[in-house]
Structures are given as C-alpha cells and as structure tokens.
Design a protein around this motif. Structure first.
Motif, short mmCIF file in Angstrom:
data_model
loop_
_atom_site.label_atom_id
_atom_site.label_comp_id
_atom_site.label_asym_id
_atom_site.label_seq_id
_atom_site.Cartn_x
_atom_site.Cartn_y
_atom_site.Cartn_z
N ALA A 206 33.31 45.24 36.72
CA ALA A 206 33.07 45.63 35.86
C ALA A 206 32.00 44.61 34.53
O ALA A 206 31.48 45.70 33.71
CB ALA A 206 34.07 45.48 34.61
N LEU A 207 32.07 43.41 34.99
CA LEU A 207 30.76 42.78 33.93
C LEU A 207 29.45 43.90 34.49
O LEU A 207 28.07 43.68 33.98
CB LEU A 207 30.93 41.48 34.31
N ARG A 208 29.59 43.57 36.31
CA ARG A 208 28.03 44.68 36.72
C ARG A 208 28.37 45.43 36.02
O ARG A 208 26.54 45.48 36.30
CB ARG A 208 28.03 44.16 38.05
N GLU A 209 28.49 46.19 36.26
CA GLU A 209 28.54 47.75 35.62
C GLU A 209 28.09 47.09 33.88
O GLU A 209 27.04 48.34 33.87
CB GLU A 209 29.85 48.69 35.48
N LEU B 19 47.26 34.84 44.15
CA LEU B 19 45.69 34.98 45.18
C LEU B 19 45.56 36.14 44.90
O LEU B 19 43.72 36.22 44.46
CB LEU B 19 46.22 34.02 45.65
N GLU B 20 46.00 36.91 45.80
CA GLU B 20 45.36 38.03 46.13
C GLU B 20 45.02 39.42 44.48
O GLU B 20 44.06 39.41 44.84
CB GLU B 20 46.71 38.98 47.00
N GLU C 229 41.45 41.31 40.78
CA GLU C 229 41.57 41.24 39.31
C GLU C 229 39.68 40.41 39.67
O GLU C 229 39.18 40.95 38.48
CB GLU C 229 42.37 40.29 38.63
N LYS C 230 39.52 39.74 39.86
CA LYS C 230 38.51 38.14 39.82
C LYS C 230 37.15 39.66 39.66
O LYS C 230 36.74 39.66 38.92
CB LYS C 230 38.51 37.28 40.26
N GLU C 231 37.54 40.12 41.60
CA GLU C 231 36.43 41.29 41.90
C GLU C 231 36.03 42.41 40.48
O GLU C 231 35.17 42.53 40.36
CB GLU C 231 37.04 42.13 43.53
N ARG C 232 37.51 42.89 40.20
CA ARG C 232 37.11 43.73 39.01
C ARG C 232 36.47 43.71 38.14
O ARG C 232 35.44 44.25 37.46
CB ARG C 232 39.29 44.83 38.86
#
Length: 602
Positions: free
Chosen positions: A432-435, A419-420, A425-428
């Motif tokens: 990435a999507l935000r960038e 889960l961590e 990976e979700k945060e990454r």
C-alpha cells in the motif's frame, strides 16, 4: 442370594464326599502303604515343588507336582498314591499365605477342594492305566504300557482342568483367561520325570534314584532362582511386575484411559463383580475423577464428584482399604459416608492407590450379593492396588507431559499463524505504501485534470534534453499551445464543460505526439510540447496536425455550443539558450500566432 463362597464350599464338599467314598472303597480292598519315611518324603517333595516352583499367571504355580504324583501312582496302588498326594494337597493351602491370600478360611476351602481334586484325578488316572494293561508297578516298557501311560497322563489332566475350571467359574473369574492351552499343557512337561522316578524305585536302582532326586532339587531351585531374577528385573523395568503377569499386560500403557481398560480386563480375571471403579484424585480441583466405571458389563460415562464425599472420599481421607462383606451390616461410620443410591449393593472392596505416601486414586469392585468378597479378596485387591498405583502415576505423568506437548504445539501453531498474519499485514502495508508512493510520484509529475505532465516535470525534462542535445549536437524544438478564447468557454458554458474541453484537447495532442515527445499542461489553458531530436520544419508539421485535430474535433459531443481551437508557437534551441530563454522564445511565437488571427501555428 447365596454368597459365592457358600457355593464354592458346597462344590468343594461334594467333590470331597465323592473322592472320599471312592478312596475309602479302594483302600478297603487291601491297599498296602509304603514305609512311613516314603510317605513323608513324598509329602515333602510335593510341598517343595509347590514352594519353589515357577510362578504361573493369575493361578499360582506351574505344577511340578506331577513328578511325585506320577511316581507314586506307578510305584504303589492308585488308592495309596491318591491318599498320600491328597494329604499334601490339603496341607499346602493352609501353610502357604501366598496361596490362601492371607485368609485361613479361604486356605481351608482351597485345601479341601485341592485334596478332593487330587484324589479323584489320581484314582481315575491310575485305574485307567491298569485297565489298559499298563505294567504296574512299572519295571519295564512295552507298547501297551506306553499307550497306557499316555492315556493316564491325559486322564489326569482332564480331571484336574475340569475341577479347577469349575472352581474358578463359581469364584466369579474369567475361566477362559486362566485355563489357557499353555496352562493345560504345563503339567504334561513333568510327566516323564515322574515315570523315571517310579522306574528307578521299582527296579531297586536306589543310587540312581537319589542322584535323580538330587538333580530334580537342583533343577527346581535353579528355575526358582531364574524366576525370581526375572521378577526382580521386571520390577525394575515396569511399575506392576510383581502381581503375577499383570505387569506384562499393562506394560506400555501411556495414558490413563488406556491403562484403565487393561486394569479392568485384568481385574475381571481375578474377581467376579457387578461393578468396577477406577477413580483418580484431582487435588487442584478437589474432585474425584471416575475414569473407568463399569456396571453389569455396561460402560458408564466418566464424571467427577467432590473429593470428600462418599466411601471413595473416606478411603482417600483415611488411606485405608475397606472391605464390606454384607452392606446391610455396615458399621455406622461407613453408613454415613456411603452415597444414597437406588442400586443394590451386597458387598464391596475399596482400596486406595498410594504413591509416595499420597493417595492418588481408588480401585473398587462391588457385588449385588452379600458375602461375595472375603478377607482373601481384600488382600489380593491390595496387592493389585500396590502395583497399579505406580502404573497410574507413570501414566498420569506421561499424560501430563503429552498434554503439555500438545498445548505447546497448539501455542506454536497459533504463534506461527499470528506471525504469518503479521507478515501478511506487513507486506500489505508495504504494498500500500509503495502504491501510495507511486501515486504521489505520479501526482508530483502529472497534471491532475488532464493526466499529462505538469509544469514541474516539463521543466526537469527540458533541462535534461538540453544537456543531451548539447552533448550529441541534436536539434531540440519546444512549442507552447494555448486554447483560443478559452475564458469565454468557462464563463458562458461553465467550468465543468471547460474542464472536459481541456481533458479532450490534452488527449488529442497526446495521441498525435511521438513516444519521445512530451506534452505538458503548464497553465490554465496553456500546454507545452517538447520534441527532442526534431528539426524545426518537422516540428512545424507536427504542430499543424495538432492544431487541425483540435479544430476538427466534434466538440458538440461535449456541448452543442462548444467550439475549441488552439494557437501554437514554437522555437528551436540555438545551442546556448537556457530553459527560461527557450520558453520565452516559444511564448513570443505563440503571441505572433494569436495576432495572426488565432487557430494558427507560428
């Protein structure tokens, strides 16, 4: 190699011969026996305290026998007391199945030994008492008599302990674990009661003697009842509480390996052996697990073997105990099941561990010498196995539960890590999507080649600044700049040189603009400049600086033949013009600058 029972027999007979010679000589010196009823009463009293006395760990009984023994020794001659008590000691192992472990032969052996030991003990203690000047028969106390009584008590105890220690040693038991200080001192507790009984008998206080004996009976029966209650309570609380005090030692073992160590230690105190096995049955894998294996004091590694092989497999299949007194004379069925090994085996005992009708393991002791074990050892081993089986079952259940808990913890920890990782990976991906979103937003607002605003962003900003200027009645100036004859630069020097010229021109203009200004590329070589809150005269001065910066730049750094200049046309919003009208007006002024010779501001 002689059997250990042969050595015990030789030792017991030697002891009996010595005691018999001494006792016969003492009786021939004129010893007078009491009435028959006194002899019978003394023997029954001894049997009574042995039957109902309090159990002692690993040995049998805490010896309340000192009451009749000391009483007789202080009332009659040492030879008479020794003869009566020796007779009781001979009878008891024969009639007590518990004391003989179910073997008549072993009971006779113990009877001969105990009778000889009792005779020697009372003869030595009695003669020492008389030699030290003790009052005999005892009717009164003096310091001399008290000191003689103390010496007599310790002398009796020394002979008793030495004889028992020798017997246990020859029997292959751990003497240090059996003959403890508590065991050595236990007989002394009842010594004063024997002294009091003799004093009452010798002084003719028969009523008081009867009352005293009655109290002793109540005392013995009460202690026996308490002991049985405690044993029953232990049986309910613990799995192995009935075999002497083994349950107390094994209580609390939560894993089979830990329990196995305790069982090995307790078995060592009960039996002499060269090899010990604690074997568990794993029916799922169809194997025998040799969990504890000791050979001649050396711990062997745990291992497995097929379930249906060897003598252990035979015991598991049949659920029957096996006693082999002489391995060279085994019956053919057992010979076929015994594993072929190079080790020397003279005799062995193998008993099943049965829990709820199913064999869950095997307990075994083995010896290199023949006839090291007898039927008495088999019975004792079976008693031990009955209690060990429940303890092993409990330990296996706890071990399985503990292993399941650990596996669950591992799975939870692994799931937490998964889960961590998933959250990371979700945060990454979100980052990435935000960038990427920011990059797309910049791409939608910036010119890819020069990095300044594009035409779309310029149109949005111009419309917004017109609304602001209209709301606050501030001036707003717009300029359009075009690089002079730039098509010739691309045609003669190439598009890469032209692109670099565009980038540097945009950079020169951006560096000279104010923070509130906006420079944008709106065409191939055409730029637009938005100057909020800027009067026309101030805007003209700024545009002149822009033109001069472009004209005076050292373009030879890009290419020796490169020359760049810019023409700029500007207009001021009149308060009513729309975006397109304002741009057309600025473009018209640019045309005027071009017609005036280029490299101009109009």
């Amino acid at each position: 190699m002689k059997s250990r029972y042969a050595m015990l027999l030789v030792y017991s007979l030697c002891l009996a011969v010595g005691a018999g010679v001494w006792l016969t000589a003492a009786l021939q010196s004129g010893a007078a026996f009491p009435p028959l009823w006194v002899i019978a009463l003394a023997i029954l009293a001894s049997l009574f305290v042995w039957q109902f006395g309090v159990q002692a760990p690993r040995v049998g009984l805490i010896s309340m026998e000192r009451v009749p023994q000391i009483g007789l020794l202080l009332a009659f001659s040492p030879a008479v007391a020794a003869a009566i008590c020796a007779a009781a000691s001979l009878i008891w192992p024969i009639v007590s199945r518990r004391y003989s472990h179910g073997s008549i032969a072993f009971g006779l052996l113990r009877g001969v030994h105990n009778a000889a030991m009792t005779a020697l003990m009372l003869l030595a203690a009695g003669h020492l008492y008389i030699a030290l000047g003790g009052d005999h028969p005892l009717t009164a106390f003096s310091w001399e008599t008290v000191l003689a009584l103390v010496a007599m008590a310790f002398a009796a105890q020394v002979v008793n302990i030495a004889s028992m220690a020798a017997f246990f040693k020859l029997d292959g038991r751990d003497v240090r674990r059996i003959v403890t200080p508590a065991y050595a001192a236990s007989d002394l507790i009842f010594f004063p009661a024997g002294v009091l009984a003799a004093l009452l008998y010798n002084t003719g206080a028969y009523s008081a003697l009867v009352l005293f004996l009655g109290l002793m009976v109540v005392f013995v029966l009460s202690f026996n009842s308490i002991d049985q209650s405690l044993s029953a309570a232990d049986a309910e609380r613990g799995p192995i509480a009935k075999l002497f005090d083994v349950g107390r030692v094994l209580h609390g073992a939560r894993r089979v390996d830990e329990l196995g160590e305790r069982i090995l230690s307790e078995t060592r105190s009960l039996f002499g052996f060269d090899e010990f096995y604690l074997v568990l049955v794993d029916r799922d894998r169809r194997v025998l697990e040799l969990r504890v294996h000791e050979r001649r004091g050396e711990r062997m590694s745990a291992r497995t073997k097929p379930l249906d092989t060897g003598i252990f497999g035979y015991v598991v299949d049949t659920a029957r105990a096996v006693l082999v007194e002489d391995a060279s004379r085994m019956d053919e069925e057992l010979k076929r099941r015994v594993d072929e090994t190079e080790k020397e085996t003279g005799s062995f005992v193998v008993v099943p561990l049965v829990e709820r009708g199913q064999v869950i393991g095997v307990l075994s002791v083995q010896h290199t010498q023949a006839r090291a074990y007898s039927l008495a050892d088999l019975h004792l081993m079976q008693k031990l196995a009955e209690q060990v089986a429940q303890a092993v079952a409990d330990a296996l259940a706890f071990e399985e539960l503990e292993d399941y808990r650990r596996r669950l913890e591992v799975r939870v920890a692994q799931r937490t890590r998964d889960l961590e990782r998933a959250n990371f990976e979700k945060e990454r991906l979100i980052a990435a999507l935000r960038e990427r979103s920011l990059a797309l937003e910049r791409e939608s607002q910036e010119d890819a080649l020069t990095g300044v605003a594009n035409r779309r962003q310029f149109g949005k900003r111009l419309a917004a600044e017109i609304e602001v200027a209209q709301a606050v009645n501030h001036p707003l100036t717009v300029a359009i700049a075009d690089l002079d004859c730039f098509k010739l630069v691309n045609d003669k020097l190439g598009h890469p040189i032209g692109d670099e010229a565009l980038r540097r021109s945009a950079g020169l203009m951006r560096n000279l603009c104010r923070e509130t200004d906006l420079i944008a590329r709106i065409g191939g070589d055409e730029f637009a400049l938005l100057m909020p809150s800027t009067p026309l005269e101030e805007a003209l001065a700024l545009c002149e600086r822009l033109r001069s910066a472009v004209d005076s730049h050292d373009w030879r750094e890009v290419h020796p033949d490169l020359r760049v200049s810019v023409s700029i046309g500007l207009t001021q919003w009149d308060g009513s013009a729309r975006v397109d009208d304002l741009l057309e007006a600025a473009d018209a002024q640019l045309y005027v600058a071009k017609l005036s010779g280029r490299n101009r501001v109009a």
